[in-house]
Each structure stands twice: as structure tokens, then as C-alpha cells.
Design an enzyme around this catalytic site. Structure first.
Site, short mmCIF file in Angstrom:
data_model
loop_
_atom_site.label_atom_id
_atom_site.label_comp_id
_atom_site.label_asym_id
_atom_site.label_seq_id
_atom_site.Cartn_x
_atom_site.Cartn_y
_atom_site.Cartn_z
N ARG A 173 -29.60 2.76 -10.63
CA ARG A 173 -28.70 2.12 -9.65
C ARG A 173 -27.36 2.86 -9.57
O ARG A 173 -26.29 2.25 -9.49
CB ARG A 173 -28.41 0.65 -10.00
CG ARG A 173 -29.60 -0.23 -10.08
CD ARG A 173 -30.25 -0.45 -8.72
NE ARG A 173 -31.40 -1.28 -8.94
CZ ARG A 173 -32.61 -0.79 -9.25
NH1 ARG A 173 -32.81 0.52 -9.31
NH2 ARG A 173 -33.62 -1.60 -9.43
N SER A 189 -30.21 -8.82 -7.64
CA SER A 189 -29.95 -8.83 -9.08
C SER A 189 -28.45 -8.73 -9.30
O SER A 189 -27.81 -7.78 -8.83
CB SER A 189 -30.60 -7.62 -9.75
OG SER A 189 -31.98 -7.64 -9.49
N GLU A 200 -24.38 -5.40 -11.39
CA GLU A 200 -24.84 -4.37 -10.45
C GLU A 200 -24.05 -4.54 -9.14
O GLU A 200 -23.78 -3.58 -8.43
CB GLU A 200 -26.34 -4.58 -10.18
CG GLU A 200 -26.93 -3.63 -9.15
CD GLU A 200 -28.41 -3.88 -8.90
OE1 GLU A 200 -29.15 -4.25 -9.83
OE2 GLU A 200 -28.83 -3.70 -7.73
C1 LIG Z 1 -32.24 -10.65 -2.02
C2 LIG Z 1 -31.84 -9.29 -2.49
C3 LIG Z 1 -32.74 -8.51 -3.17
C4 LIG Z 1 -32.40 -7.22 -3.62
N1 LIG Z 1 -33.31 -6.48 -4.26
C5 LIG Z 1 -33.00 -5.23 -4.69
C6 LIG Z 1 -33.97 -4.41 -5.35
O1 LIG Z 1 -35.12 -4.79 -5.52
N2 LIG Z 1 -33.58 -3.17 -5.77
C7 LIG Z 1 -32.31 -2.70 -5.56
O2 LIG Z 1 -32.03 -1.56 -5.95
N3 LIG Z 1 -31.38 -3.46 -4.92
C8 LIG Z 1 -31.68 -4.69 -4.49
N4 LIG Z 1 -30.74 -5.47 -3.87
C9 LIG Z 1 -29.37 -4.95 -3.70
C10 LIG Z 1 -29.14 -4.27 -2.34
O3 LIG Z 1 -30.23 -4.47 -1.51
C11 LIG Z 1 -28.92 -2.77 -2.50
O4 LIG Z 1 -27.84 -2.52 -3.38
C12 LIG Z 1 -28.63 -2.06 -1.16
O5 LIG Z 1 -28.63 -0.68 -1.32
C13 LIG Z 1 -27.32 -2.46 -0.54
O6 LIG Z 1 -27.32 -1.96 0.78
P1 LIG Z 1 -26.25 -2.39 1.85
O7 LIG Z 1 -26.50 -1.61 3.08
O8 LIG Z 1 -26.26 -3.87 2.00
O9 LIG Z 1 -24.91 -1.90 1.16
P2 LIG Z 1 -23.56 -2.71 0.88
O10 LIG Z 1 -23.85 -3.85 -0.03
O11 LIG Z 1 -22.89 -3.01 2.16
O12 LIG Z 1 -22.73 -1.61 0.08
C14 LIG Z 1 -23.09 -1.24 -1.23
C15 LIG Z 1 -22.20 -0.09 -1.70
O13 LIG Z 1 -22.53 1.08 -0.97
C16 LIG Z 1 -21.38 1.57 -0.28
N5 LIG Z 1 -21.85 2.08 1.02
C17 LIG Z 1 -22.58 1.42 1.94
N6 LIG Z 1 -22.88 2.23 2.96
C18 LIG Z 1 -22.30 3.43 2.69
C19 LIG Z 1 -22.26 4.69 3.36
N7 LIG Z 1 -22.87 4.91 4.52
N8 LIG Z 1 -21.56 5.71 2.78
C20 LIG Z 1 -20.94 5.52 1.60
N9 LIG Z 1 -20.94 4.35 0.92
C21 LIG Z 1 -21.63 3.33 1.46
C22 LIG Z 1 -20.45 0.39 -0.16
O14 LIG Z 1 -19.10 0.79 -0.03
C23 LIG Z 1 -20.73 -0.33 -1.47
O15 LIG Z 1 -20.02 0.29 -2.51
C24 LIG Z 1 -31.07 -6.74 -3.39
C25 LIG Z 1 -30.17 -7.54 -2.68
C26 LIG Z 1 -30.54 -8.79 -2.23
C27 LIG Z 1 -29.55 -9.63 -1.46
#
Ligand SMILES: Cc1cc2nc3c(=O)[nH]c(=O)nc-3n(C[C@H](O)[C@H](O)[C@H](O)COP(=O)(O)OP(=O)(O)OC[C@H]3O[C@@H](n4cnc5c(N)ncnc54)[C@H](O)[C@@H]3O)c2cc1C
Length: 309
Positions: A158, A210, A305
Site C-alpha cells: 500500500r 481497511s 492505511e
Molecule cells: C469499501 C472499500 C473497500 C476497499 N478495498 C480496498 C482493497 O481491497 N485494496 C486496497 O488496496 N484498497 C482498498 N480500499 C481503499 C481505496 O479503494 C484505495 O486506496 C484507492 O486507491 C483510493 O482511490 P481514490 O481514487 O478514491 O483515491 P483518494 O482516496 O481520493 O486518494 C488517495 C490518495 O491518493 C492521492 N491521489 C489520488 N489521485 C491522485 C493523482 N491522480 N495523483 C496523485 N495523487 C493522487 C490522494 O491525494 C490521496 O493521498 C477500499 C476502500 C473502500 C471504501
């Protein structure tokens, strides 16, 4: 480009927290992104995806950037380039429909392509790093484009260079993933069913997935703990022995427990949910109590996380 002032971030974070942002800008091309970064040089900027790994602890007095770029294209039969604003699961659905495989185990992970590289998302033994070939970015300071090879991204559990040395310095603009022809629909379907049975559904129950990362502990400590808890799941790795944080949290009796509007998800104790109009303070306090009790019982530190903003 679309610009909104003083808006609620409620639709932009899956925890369902009603923080406000001074400015919210969505861009639709690299030129627009360049322009925004030039105009707002030196200001506090947070680039978000779907907001599925964010905990807004208070109002955000800076600029929230979001990409409206959401296309994907095949470079050749083995690589596909996806723009940062495309939902990862939409990409996997499209690839599966076209009989391409390789990413199906990441099905239904919320979030967009950009964050998949930042977070090195993973599930069921596959991580984004296993399928990412290279990452296209824009330098926030100079607006120059830079390509990072998989190795240069310094992926870990991660984790990536974009969360440490280069935190906030580069915006991921697109990601090139490796794929191969092959049938993946059955695996995708199984994964979707498993996830839906265990994890809160985005849009129905607020969460960020998580809440904690799985800890790695020294082998000696694991051996001592195994004497006391012979059923403790444990996985040896080069980083140490990995202990599932969900197991530790469950052993401390947290499953289903609430604090204010926040709750430890009864079906998967690694997840903290917004069960009933939780405030950021409820979530922060519950997470702190959970990690303190794991520390007290097992002498193991568990770390969030989720990104606290
Ligand atoms: C129900 C649920 C289940 C999940 N299951 C998993 C799983 O199985 N495995 C897992 O790994 N994660 C899981 N996650 C966590 C999440 O899905 C991941 O962390 C995902 O990558 C977040 O994506 P996001 O687009 O929502 O990013 P955000 O939450 O909006 O941002 C996350 C981080 O990335 C940065 N960021 C976003 N976009 C960019 C960009 N284009 N350039 C630079 N920085 C950027 C943001 O500034 C922030 O620091 C889960 C979340 C939920 C709600």
C-alpha cells in the site's frame, strides 16, 4: 474546467463526511491541469480520486483537484493506458468484457486509476505494482511531464514513492497496465461476490475500506505470541511476519463496537464505518482506541492505511 467555491466534500469522500473545501477544480485535459497548477502555484493543493481512502478531519482550506479525464486505450495487445480519472473497476470491467485478463483480482476496489498507483492497491494476492508498467505524471511545481518506470515508483505494501519522498509533488496523469488476452469473467464475478458479502458497499455505508494496514513483526515476537495464541494467523515475508490486523482487532473484542456514530464493521473488523452520522472526531477516537488496545494486548503497533487530511 469546472470550478466551485466553498463546497461540501460530502459527495467526494466515501466516508460520507461533510467537510468543506475553499475551492474544488475539475480539469479535463493536461493543458487545463497545467493552467490550474500555474495559476495556483504555492497554494495548498490536494488531488483526489474517488475519495475512498481519505478521512477529512476538518474543512480543507486549499484547492481540491479532481480529474475529469477518464479514457483508456490499448497501446498494443499487452499494454493499456488509462487516464487518472477513470474508475479502476470500470477499466477492469471493460477489459474483462473484451476478454483481457491480469487485473481481475483487483475488481471492485473503489477509486480511480491515478490513486491505484499512489496507493499500490491490492487484493487477493495481486497488487497494482504487479500489473503497472509505467506511470505518467505532471510535476506540480514546474508542470513538466515525467514518466516513472515501475521500479522508480518504489512500490511497497500500500505504498509508493508518491506517498513519501514525492508526496504532493507529482500528479499521476495516466497509468500503463500490462494485460494479456484471456478469460477472466468467472474470477471477476467470484471476487465481486466475496467482496460484497464482506465489505461495506460504497454509497450505502460510509467507510474508507481497511482502516489499518497489516503489521509486520519480528520472528521472535511472533514465536512468543504463538505460544500464547496458537491459532494466530501469521505469514512469513522478507519484511517480517505479517499478522492480519483484522484478527488482532477481533481478539481485542472490537467487532461491531461503536463510538459515537463510528463503528468497527461487524463483518470485517479492519474496516471502520460511518454507521450513524459519525463526525471525524468519532472516527479518529475509535481508531485510536482500537490501535491502543492492540498495542496493549499484543505489543504490536497498527497504523492507518487511510489518509488523514
Ligand atoms: C469499501 C472499500 C473497500 C476497499 N478495498 C480496498 C482493497 O481491497 N485494496 C486496497 O488496496 N484498497 C482498498 N480500499 C481503499 C481505496 O479503494 C484505495 O486506496 C484507492 O486507491 C483510493 O482511490 P481514490 O481514487 O478514491 O483515491 P483518494 O482516496 O481520493 O486518494 C488517495 C490518495 O491518493 C492521492 N491521489 C489520488 N489521485 C491522485 C493523482 N491522480 N495523483 C496523485 N495523487 C493522487 C490522494 O491525494 C490521496 O493521498 C477500499 C476502500 C473502500 C471504501
Amino acid at each position: 474546467m469546472s470550478t466551485k467555491e466553498n463546497i461540501s466534500l460530502l459527495p467526494y469522500n466515501t466516508f460520507g463526511l461533510d467537510a468543506k473545501a475553499r475551492l474544488f477544480i475539475e480539469y479535463y485535459s493536461l493543458d487545463e491541469l497545467r493552467q490550474v497548477l500555474k495559476e495556483h502555484k504555492g497554494e495548498q493543493i490536494l488531488h483526489i480520486g474517488q475519495g475512498s481512502n481519505l478521512l477529512f478531519t476538518r474543512d480543507f482550506n486549499g484547492i481540491i483537484l479532481h480529474s475529469g479525464m477518464a479514457r483508456a486505450r490499448f497501446i498494443d495487445d499487452e499494454t493499456v493506458e488509462a487516464q487518472n480519472g477513470l474508475r479502476l473497476d470500470d477499466l477492469i470491467a471493460q477489459l474483462t468484457d473484451m476478454a483481457y485478463c491480469g487485473m481481475e483480482k483487483l475488481s471492485l476496489i473503489p477509486g480511480e486509476v491515478g490513486a491505484s498507483a499512489v496507493q499500490n492497491v491490492g487484493a487477493y494476492g495481486v497488487e497494482a505494482k504487479d500489473v503497472i508498467e509505467r506511470v505518467y505524471t505532471m510535476d506540480v511545481e514546474t508542470q513538466e511531464e515525467r514518466v516513472f518506470s515501475n521500479e522508480e515508483c518504489k512500490f511497497g505494501y500500500r505504498d509508493s514513492i508518491f506517498k513519501h519522498e514525492l508526496k504532493g509533488k507529482y500528479i499521476v496523469t495516466s497509468v500503463v497496465y500490462k494485460v494479456k488476452p484471456g478469460e477472466a469473467s468467472k474470477t471477476r464475478e467470484e471476487i465481486i461476490q466475496t467482496r460484497m458479502a464482506k465489505l461495506p458497499t460504497v454509497g450505502e455505508v460510509g467507510s474508507a475500506g481497511s482502516f489499518f494496514m497489516n503489521p509486520f513483526i519480528p520472528e521472535e515476537q511472533a514465536n512468543e505470541l504463538l505460544k500464547l495464541y496458537p491459532d494466530m494467523p501469521n505469514f512469513s515475508s522478507p519484511q517480517g511476519v505479517k499478522i492480519p490486523a483484522a484478527w488482532l482487532i477481533e481478539q481485542c473484542g472490537w467487532k461491531g463496537k461503536t463510538l459515537g456514530g463510528a463503528q468497527v464493521w461487524p463483518k470485517q473488523p479492519l474496516v471502520i464505518v460511518n454507521a450513524n452520522h459519525a463526525t471525524p472526531e468519532d472516527i479518529i477516537a475509535l481508531a485510536a482506541q482500537v490501535s491502543a488496545s492492540v498495542k496493549e494486548k499484543f505489543n504490536i503497533d497498527i497504523h492507518p492505511e487511510v489518509n488523514y487530511i
